[in-house]
Scaffold this active site. Structure first.
Site, PDB file in Angstrom:
ATOM      1  CG  PHE A   1      -0.269   0.210   2.549  1.00 59.52           C
ATOM      2  CD1 PHE A   1      -0.058   1.495   3.063  1.00 59.52           C
ATOM      3  CD2 PHE A   1       0.147  -0.876   3.303  1.00 59.52           C
ATOM      4  CE1 PHE A   1       0.557   1.674   4.301  1.00 59.52           C
ATOM      5  CE2 PHE A   1       0.761  -0.704   4.536  1.00 59.52           C
ATOM      6  CZ  PHE A   1       0.969   0.577   5.037  1.00 59.52           C
ATOM      7  CB  CYS A   2       1.231   4.246  -1.728  1.00 60.95           C
ATOM      8  SG  CYS A   2      -0.196   4.604  -2.797  1.00 60.95           S
ATOM      9  CG  PHE A   3      -1.318   9.073   1.795  1.00 64.69           C
ATOM     10  CD1 PHE A   3      -1.228   8.950   3.169  1.00 64.69           C
ATOM     11  CD2 PHE A   3      -2.172  10.029   1.270  1.00 64.69           C
ATOM     12  CE1 PHE A   3      -1.970   9.768   4.018  1.00 64.69           C
ATOM     13  CE2 PHE A   3      -2.923  10.848   2.104  1.00 64.69           C
ATOM     14  CZ  PHE A   3      -2.822  10.715   3.473  1.00 64.69           C
TER      15      PHE A   3
ATOM     16  CE1 TYR B   1      -0.939   5.285   8.227  1.00 60.36           C
ATOM     17  CE2 TYR B   1      -1.954   7.291   7.401  1.00 60.36           C
ATOM     18  CZ  TYR B   1      -1.410   6.570   8.441  1.00 60.36           C
ATOM     19  OH  TYR B   1      -1.359   7.135   9.693  1.00 60.36           O
TER      20      TYR B   1
ATOM     21  CB  SER C   1      -0.389   1.430  -4.568  1.00 56.84           C
ATOM     22  OG  SER C   1      -0.324   1.667  -3.193  1.00 56.84           O
TER      23      SER C   1
END
Length: 367
Positions: free
Chosen positions: A96-98, A125, A104
């Protein structure tokens, strides 16, 4: 590796301790992430900073272009190798990213180009964090809590772990909750603590069910703050009062805060540095409550502590610590606890020693 779909089943991720790969920059990860998560960034802090400035000044397309320039060649190859190592260790995991967006997708694509399909967490996130915040508030609002209270040194944490459905706040905060409560390893960030707490509450509700047992804590456990809503519920929840004779309390304090801590410091820092750091820990903890003790009482206790430390250094014996421990319990911690207990709203369910508390909790009817 068989292809798995991307997921938004956040509950399953947390209940099953699914490994997660956080591809955000280290500075983002350090502010807060989730249990069972490792940081394997797409961009480091400096690269992210430069791309962010470019995005603000020149727009998304130019920022993406700069990102590809910064993360290319050997740097790109190193990042991909780090991701491949994570995937090899955790084939059941997710990345995952933000927000579950560009970073991602790009990470996922580069891993795919290396011959591996690896799924991502939809929403990233931000969605995971929102899920935990909402879940924690729901659990606090609807939960049935029972609070294990008792004077300092009664061994509440030891007893808590024997109860049917415990959530160990001090363990989650990596702090014992008093001036002497610091551990040799650092506390989590506030966000990390909140996320750990939310996951623990989810597991207590979905895996075990019934009343949740918590140790009586103040607003702060070290530097980690309990949610105000949880503090309010704890203040009105029924109490279990753990009682121990003074000699047993002194022995528990000596075991946890002297013998256990010196071993931890020496294990971390080596014999000589570990001893000096342990000595500083103990004296500094006493110094932090100097104003509340008063100058003369602090001076007397510090003298007793220094004598005990000197004897421990020469002989290895820890018995002399009992003098300052007993005085501190009797003259400082006990009056403070008695006052706080008099102000609590919750009814007392049971009083007694460790076995009486455990037996009552295990036979108590569900509410």
């Amino acid at each position: 590796m068989a292809s798995r779909p991307d997921t938004d089943d956040y509950l399953s991720l947390f209940l099953n301790d699914v490994p997660l790969m956080d591809v955000r920059a280290p500075v983002e990860f350090d502010r807060g992430s989730f249990p069972n998560t490792e940081n394997a960034p797409l961009m480091n802090d400096e690269e992210r900073h430069r791309v962010g400035i470019c995005y603000k000044e020149k727009g998304q397309d130019r920022a993406i272009e700069l990102g590809h320039q910064l993360v290319s060649g050997d740097i790109k190859a190193q990042r991909i190798e780090a991701w491949k190592r994570f995937v090899a260790r955790h084939p059941e995991g997710y990345l995952f990213c933000f927000r579950g967006g560009l970073r991602s997708r790009l990470t996922q694509q580069w891993i795919r180009d290396a011959g591996i399909d690896y799924p991502l967490v939809k929403g990233g996130y931000k969605a995971l964090r929102r899920f935990l915040i909402d879940s924690l508030e729901a659990r606090i609002e609807s939960g049935d809590f029972r609070i294990l209270s008792g004077r300092t040194g009664t061994g509440k944490t030891r007893v808590l772990k024997q109860l049917p459905n415990p959530v160990d706040l001090e363990g989650l905060a990596n702090h014992r909750g008093s001036s002497f409560g610091r551990q040799v390893t650092p506390q989590p960030s506030q966000i990390d603590f909140e996320n750990r707490l939310a996951v623990a509450m989810l597991k207590a509700h979905h895996r075990i069910g019934g009343a949740v047992y918590l140790e009586d804590e103040s607003r702060l456990v070290g530097r980690c703050a309990l949610p105000e809503s949880l503090r309010a519920r704890m203040a009105e929840s029924p109490l279990m009062i753990l009682e121990q004779p003074m000699d047993e309390r002194i022995a528990i304090i000596r075991e946890d805060y002297v013998e256990g801590m010196v071993a931890d410091y020496i294990d971390r820092d080596g014999q000589d540095a570990g001893w000096l750091n342990f000595r500083d820990y103990l004296l500094s903890a006493l110094d932090r409550i100097r104003k509340r003790l008063g100058g003369e009482r602090h001076k007397q206790l510090r003298s007793l502590m220094e004598q005990a430390l000197d004897e421990q250094a020469t002989s290895g014996r820890t018995g002399a610590h009992s003098a300052w421990i007993g005085a501190l319990l009797q003259d400082y911690y006990d009056p403070m606890y008695d006052y706080q207990l008099s102000r609590k709203e919750g009814r007392i369910l049971v009083r007694g020693g460790p076995q009486a508390i455990v037996d009552w909790a295990r036979s108590a009817p569900a509410t």
